[in-house]
Design a protein around this motif. Structure first.
Motif, PDB file in Angstrom:
ATOM      1  N   PRO A  49       0.842  -1.204   0.000  1.00  0.00           N
ATOM      2  CA  PRO A  49       0.000   0.000   0.000  1.00  0.00           C
ATOM      3  C   PRO A  49       0.873   1.248   0.000  1.00  0.00           C
ATOM      4  N   LEU A  50       0.488   2.222  -0.788  1.00  0.00           N
ATOM      5  CA  LEU A  50       1.249   3.475  -0.850  1.00  0.00           C
ATOM      6  C   LEU A  50       0.702   4.426   0.203  1.00  0.00           C
ATOM      7  N   ILE A  51       1.492   4.631   1.236  1.00  0.00           N
ATOM      8  CA  ILE A  51       1.094   5.487   2.351  1.00  0.00           C
ATOM      9  C   ILE A  51       2.099   6.619   2.434  1.00  0.00           C
ATOM     10  N   PHE A  52       1.644   7.822   2.148  1.00  0.00           N
ATOM     11  CA  PHE A  52       2.540   8.971   2.142  1.00  0.00           C
ATOM     12  C   PHE A  52       2.013  10.065   3.045  1.00  0.00           C
ATOM     13  N   GLU A  53       2.926  10.903   3.471  1.00  0.00           N
ATOM     14  CA  GLU A  53       2.529  12.093   4.214  1.00  0.00           C
ATOM     15  C   GLU A  53       1.957  13.107   3.234  1.00  0.00           C
ATOM     16  N   ARG A  54       1.014  13.911   3.693  1.00  0.00           N
ATOM     17  CA  ARG A  54       0.380  14.925   2.837  1.00  0.00           C
ATOM     18  C   ARG A  54       1.398  15.826   2.142  1.00  0.00           C
ATOM     19  N   LYS A  55       2.409  16.227   2.841  1.00  0.00           N
ATOM     20  CA  LYS A  55       3.382  17.169   2.275  1.00  0.00           C
ATOM     21  C   LYS A  55       4.196  16.570   1.130  1.00  0.00           C
ATOM     22  N   ASP A  56       4.140  15.244   0.944  1.00  0.00           N
ATOM     23  CA  ASP A  56       4.906  14.592  -0.113  1.00  0.00           C
ATOM     24  C   ASP A  56       4.172  14.504  -1.444  1.00  0.00           C
ATOM     25  N   LYS A  57       2.930  14.948  -1.516  1.00  0.00           N
ATOM     26  CA  LYS A  57       2.107  14.721  -2.707  1.00  0.00           C
ATOM     27  C   LYS A  57       2.673  15.308  -3.999  1.00  0.00           C
ATOM     28  N   THR A  58       3.473  16.330  -3.942  1.00  0.00           N
ATOM     29  CA  THR A  58       3.975  16.968  -5.163  1.00  0.00           C
ATOM     30  C   THR A  58       5.389  16.536  -5.518  1.00  0.00           C
ATOM     31  N   ARG A  59       5.902  15.526  -4.908  1.00  0.00           N
ATOM     32  CA  ARG A  59       7.300  15.137  -5.101  1.00  0.00           C
ATOM     33  C   ARG A  59       7.551  14.222  -6.298  1.00  0.00           C
ATOM     34  N   TRP A  60       6.562  14.001  -7.132  1.00  0.00           N
ATOM     35  CA  TRP A  60       6.742  13.186  -8.322  1.00  0.00           C
ATOM     36  C   TRP A  60       7.466  13.941  -9.425  1.00  0.00           C
ATOM     37  N   HIS A  61       7.672  15.244  -9.283  1.00  0.00           N
ATOM     38  CA  HIS A  61       8.158  16.069 -10.385  1.00  0.00           C
ATOM     39  C   HIS A  61       9.451  15.579 -11.031  1.00  0.00           C
ATOM     40  N   SER A  63      10.219  12.739 -11.937  1.00  0.00           N
ATOM     41  CA  SER A  63      10.022  11.651 -12.892  1.00  0.00           C
ATOM     42  C   SER A  63       8.896  11.901 -13.882  1.00  0.00           C
ATOM     43  N   LEU A  64       8.156  12.981 -13.743  1.00  0.00           N
ATOM     44  CA  LEU A  64       6.977  13.183 -14.582  1.00  0.00           C
ATOM     45  C   LEU A  64       7.297  13.211 -16.076  1.00  0.00           C
ATOM     46  N   ASP A  65       8.418  13.775 -16.459  1.00  0.00           N
ATOM     47  CA  ASP A  65       8.789  13.815 -17.874  1.00  0.00           C
ATOM     48  C   ASP A  65       9.012  12.419 -18.449  1.00  0.00           C
ATOM     49  N   TYR A  66       9.315  11.449 -17.590  1.00  0.00           N
ATOM     50  CA  TYR A  66       9.685  10.115 -18.044  1.00  0.00           C
ATOM     51  C   TYR A  66       8.656   9.047 -17.694  1.00  0.00           C
ATOM     52  N   LEU A  67       7.647   9.405 -16.928  1.00  0.00           N
ATOM     53  CA  LEU A  67       6.724   8.409 -16.402  1.00  0.00           C
ATOM     54  C   LEU A  67       6.019   7.613 -17.502  1.00  0.00           C
ATOM     55  N   LYS A  68       5.690   8.259 -18.600  1.00  0.00           N
ATOM     56  CA  LYS A  68       5.002   7.581 -19.698  1.00  0.00           C
ATOM     57  C   LYS A  68       5.858   6.463 -20.286  1.00  0.00           C
ATOM     58  N   GLU A  69       7.158   6.664 -20.358  1.00  0.00           N
ATOM     59  CA  GLU A  69       8.055   5.667 -20.934  1.00  0.00           C
ATOM     60  C   GLU A  69       8.585   4.665 -19.907  1.00  0.00           C
ATOM     61  N   THR A  70       8.352   4.925 -18.636  1.00  0.00           N
ATOM     62  CA  THR A  70       8.849   4.041 -17.583  1.00  0.00           C
ATOM     63  C   THR A  70       7.993   2.794 -17.509  1.00  0.00           C
ATOM     64  N   LYS A  71       8.639   1.670 -17.393  1.00  0.00           N
ATOM     65  CA  LYS A  71       7.922   0.400 -17.234  1.00  0.00           C
ATOM     66  C   LYS A  71       7.676   0.212 -15.743  1.00  0.00           C
ATOM     67  N   ILE A  72       6.640   0.875 -15.242  1.00  0.00           N
ATOM     68  CA  ILE A  72       6.346   0.869 -13.812  1.00  0.00           C
ATOM     69  C   ILE A  72       5.036   0.118 -13.568  1.00  0.00           C
ATOM     70  N   HIS A  73       5.069  -0.739 -12.568  1.00  0.00           N
ATOM     71  CA  HIS A  73       3.922  -1.574 -12.225  1.00  0.00           C
ATOM     72  C   HIS A  73       3.661  -1.425 -10.728  1.00  0.00           C
ATOM     73  N   PHE A  74       2.402  -1.382 -10.357  1.00  0.00           N
ATOM     74  CA  PHE A  74       2.028  -1.272  -8.950  1.00  0.00           C
ATOM     75  C   PHE A  74       1.341  -2.563  -8.516  1.00  0.00           C
ATOM     76  N   HIS A  75       1.781  -3.089  -7.379  1.00  0.00           N
ATOM     77  CA  HIS A  75       1.246  -4.342  -6.838  1.00  0.00           C
ATOM     78  C   HIS A  75       0.887  -4.113  -5.367  1.00  0.00           C
ATOM     79  N   LEU A  76      -0.203  -4.714  -4.937  1.00  0.00           N
ATOM     80  CA  LEU A  76      -0.570  -4.594  -3.519  1.00  0.00           C
ATOM     81  C   LEU A  76       0.253  -5.523  -2.638  1.00  0.00           C
ATOM     82  N   ASP A  77       0.753  -6.608  -3.207  1.00  0.00           N
ATOM     83  CA  ASP A  77       1.430  -7.615  -2.399  1.00  0.00           C
ATOM     84  C   ASP A  77       2.730  -8.049  -3.076  1.00  0.00           C
TER      85      ASP A  77
END
Length: 146
Positions: A49-61, A63-77
């Motif tokens: 589970p992705l659990i972050f502090e509120r103040k961290d919500k904008t910290r994706w910047h 990687s945003l330019d590359y996120l579309k090309e990144t082979k990223i997968h999210f798994h719960l377990d």
């Protein structure tokens, strides 16, 4: 030279390594690692589970330019992720006597990094006890966290 070109062409199409982040807690770390994953063409698997502090919500910047090309997968377990990849992972953890250069990590292998504030779960460590590797911690830093 031709073989090197063919290998590079093949690696540019398909990820050559799988990196699993086990229960990451810092968005900026995921963002930085996803940018690295895009740059070196590895598959990134974010588990738990992705659990972050509120103040961290904008910290994706970072990687945003590359996120579309990144082979990223999210798994719960993480166990389901390992089963899906269908390869025995290497665990990067403190306290092992095996260093990366002493292993035979190869193309399509799986590496697991534990959470920033904890270890990889004991059940995963027990299941892959012979595949735990560590980086020598020689400098003054408190941890090897990214």
């Amino acid at each position: 030279m031709l073989n090197k070109f063919l290998i590079n062409a093949e690696l540019s199409k398909n990820p050559w390594l799988h990196l699993i982040l086990d229960r990451p807690r810092i968005i900026a770390n995921i963002a930085a690692i996803s940018r690295l994953a895009c740059a070196v063409n590895i598959a990134l698997h974010v588990c738990g589970p992705l659990i972050f502090e509120r103040k961290d919500k904008t910290r994706w910047h970072s990687s945003l330019d590359y996120l579309k090309e990144t082979k990223i997968h999210f798994h719960l377990d993480i166990r389901r992720c390992i089963k899906l990849i269908n390869r025995k992972p290497w665990l990067i953890e403190i306290g092992s006597i095996i260093m990366p250069l002493q292993t035979k990590i190869s193309i399509n292998d799986v590496l697991i990094l534990g959470p920033e504030n904890n270890n990889i779960s004991a059940t995963i460590q027990k299941a892959y006890i012979c595949k735990i590797i560590t980086f020598p911690h020689l400098g003054p830093a408190r941890s090897l966290n990214l």
